[in-house]
Design an enzyme around this catalytic site. Structure first.
Site, PDB file in Angstrom:
ATOM      1  N   HIS A 107       0.847  -1.199   0.000  1.00  0.00           N
ATOM      2  CA  HIS A 107       0.000   0.000   0.000  1.00  0.00           C
ATOM      3  C   HIS A 107       0.874   1.238   0.000  1.00  0.00           C
ATOM      4  CE1 HIS A 107       0.739  -1.264   4.146  1.00  0.00           C
ATOM      5  NE2 HIS A 107       0.797   0.028   4.450  1.00  0.00           N
ATOM      6  N   HIS A 109       0.823   5.282   1.252  1.00  0.00           N
ATOM      7  CA  HIS A 109       0.181   6.289   2.106  1.00  0.00           C
ATOM      8  C   HIS A 109       0.205   7.642   1.402  1.00  0.00           C
ATOM      9  CE1 HIS A 109       0.612   4.025   6.053  1.00  0.00           C
ATOM     10  NE2 HIS A 109       1.523   3.406   5.333  1.00  0.00           N
TER      11      HIS A 109
HETATM   12  P1  5GP Z   1       1.952   0.347   7.294  1.00  0.00           P
HETATM   13  O1  5GP Z   1       2.433   0.519   8.689  1.00  0.00           O
HETATM   14  O2  5GP Z   1       1.807  -1.115   6.994  1.00  0.00           O
HETATM   15  O3  5GP Z   1       2.739   1.104   6.262  1.00  0.00           O
HETATM   16  O4  5GP Z   1       0.525   1.016   7.241  1.00  0.00           O
HETATM   17  C1  5GP Z   1      -0.654   0.345   7.545  1.00  0.00           C
HETATM   18  C2  5GP Z   1      -1.698   1.388   7.783  1.00  0.00           C
HETATM   19  O5  5GP Z   1      -2.943   0.745   7.860  1.00  0.00           O
HETATM   20  C3  5GP Z   1      -1.508   2.171   9.076  1.00  0.00           C
HETATM   21  O6  5GP Z   1      -1.387   3.542   8.786  1.00  0.00           O
HETATM   22  C4  5GP Z   1      -2.766   1.854   9.870  1.00  0.00           C
HETATM   23  O7  5GP Z   1      -3.243   2.978  10.559  1.00  0.00           O
HETATM   24  C5  5GP Z   1      -3.732   1.407   8.810  1.00  0.00           C
HETATM   25  N1  5GP Z   1      -4.737   0.445   9.248  1.00  0.00           N
HETATM   26  C6  5GP Z   1      -4.550  -0.599  10.081  1.00  0.00           C
HETATM   27  N2  5GP Z   1      -5.705  -1.290  10.199  1.00  0.00           N
HETATM   28  C7  5GP Z   1      -6.622  -0.655   9.418  1.00  0.00           C
HETATM   29  C8  5GP Z   1      -7.999  -0.911   9.141  1.00  0.00           C
HETATM   30  O8  5GP Z   1      -8.625  -1.848   9.628  1.00  0.00           O
HETATM   31  N3  5GP Z   1      -8.607  -0.057   8.282  1.00  0.00           N
HETATM   32  C9  5GP Z   1      -7.948   1.000   7.721  1.00  0.00           C
HETATM   33  N4  5GP Z   1      -8.651   1.783   6.897  1.00  0.00           N
HETATM   34  N5  5GP Z   1      -6.657   1.277   7.984  1.00  0.00           N
HETATM   35  C10 5GP Z   1      -6.001   0.439   8.813  1.00  0.00           C
END
Ligand code: 5GP
Length: 147
Positions: A107, A109
């Site tokens: 993903h 951001h």
């Molecule tokens: P990462 O740390 O993997 O780059 O980002 C994962 C993102 O997913 C985090 O910013 C976190 O806040 C978001 N996130 C985690 N669980 C959920 C969820 O159930 N729904 C949504 N919309 N975002 C989520």
């Protein structure tokens, strides 16, 4: 999770893609889905993911899926900037737990940045549901208007 661990089809983003978990969806097409981060680090924090690619990270995603995601990232960053008028916009992507990744479906951001405001802690505090709903409606309208 390491960079080489297998993709887990039960991760939360895979469940969102299959409609098994809810999200504040702001954009979708055949290949890409975008929704608000449930734990926003700033007002307008958005996540963009490939729908058809069972990839954990940048290293294992196929190039075609990655390109489609990045085209949408640019389009949505423009729409978010038009609608929310931040002073800057951060585009970020993490690979592997050691790099800060917490959900292992690739993903990107989009984090609007407002002068004088620090980013909130990563994945820490759930956003207000009413605020997320209103923001979703604003961004859906803006995207539909062709921003
Ligand atoms: P990462 O740390 O993997 O780059 O980002 C994962 C993102 O997913 C985090 O910013 C976190 O806040 C978001 N996130 C985690 N669980 C959920 C969820 O159930 N729904 C949504 N919309 N975002 C989520």
């Amino acid at each position: 999770m390491s960079l080489t661990d297998a993709y887990d089809p039960e991760n939360i983003f895979a469940r969102i893609i299959r409609g098994e978990a809810p999200c504040y969806r702001i954009y979708e097409d055949d290949d890409v889905l975008a929704f608000l981060d449930l734990y926003p680090q700033s007002f307008g924090h958005t996540l963009v993911i490939p729908r058809r690619s069972a990839a954990c990270n940048l290293l294992d995603v196929d190039t075609d899926a990655l390109c489609k995601v990045m085209v949408v990232v640019q389009r949505l960053a423009r729409a978010i900037v038009d609608e929310l008028q931040p002073d800057g916009v951060q585009v970020a992507q993490f690979n592997g737990a050691a790099a800060g990744q917490t959900v292992f479906h690739i993903h990107v951001h989009i984090v609007p940045r407002y002068a004088g405001q620090d980013m909130r802690v990563h994945a820490a505090q759930q956003g207000d549901r009413g605020e997320l709903e209103q923001l979703q409606a604003r961004l859906v309208r803006r995207i539909a208007a062709g921003a």
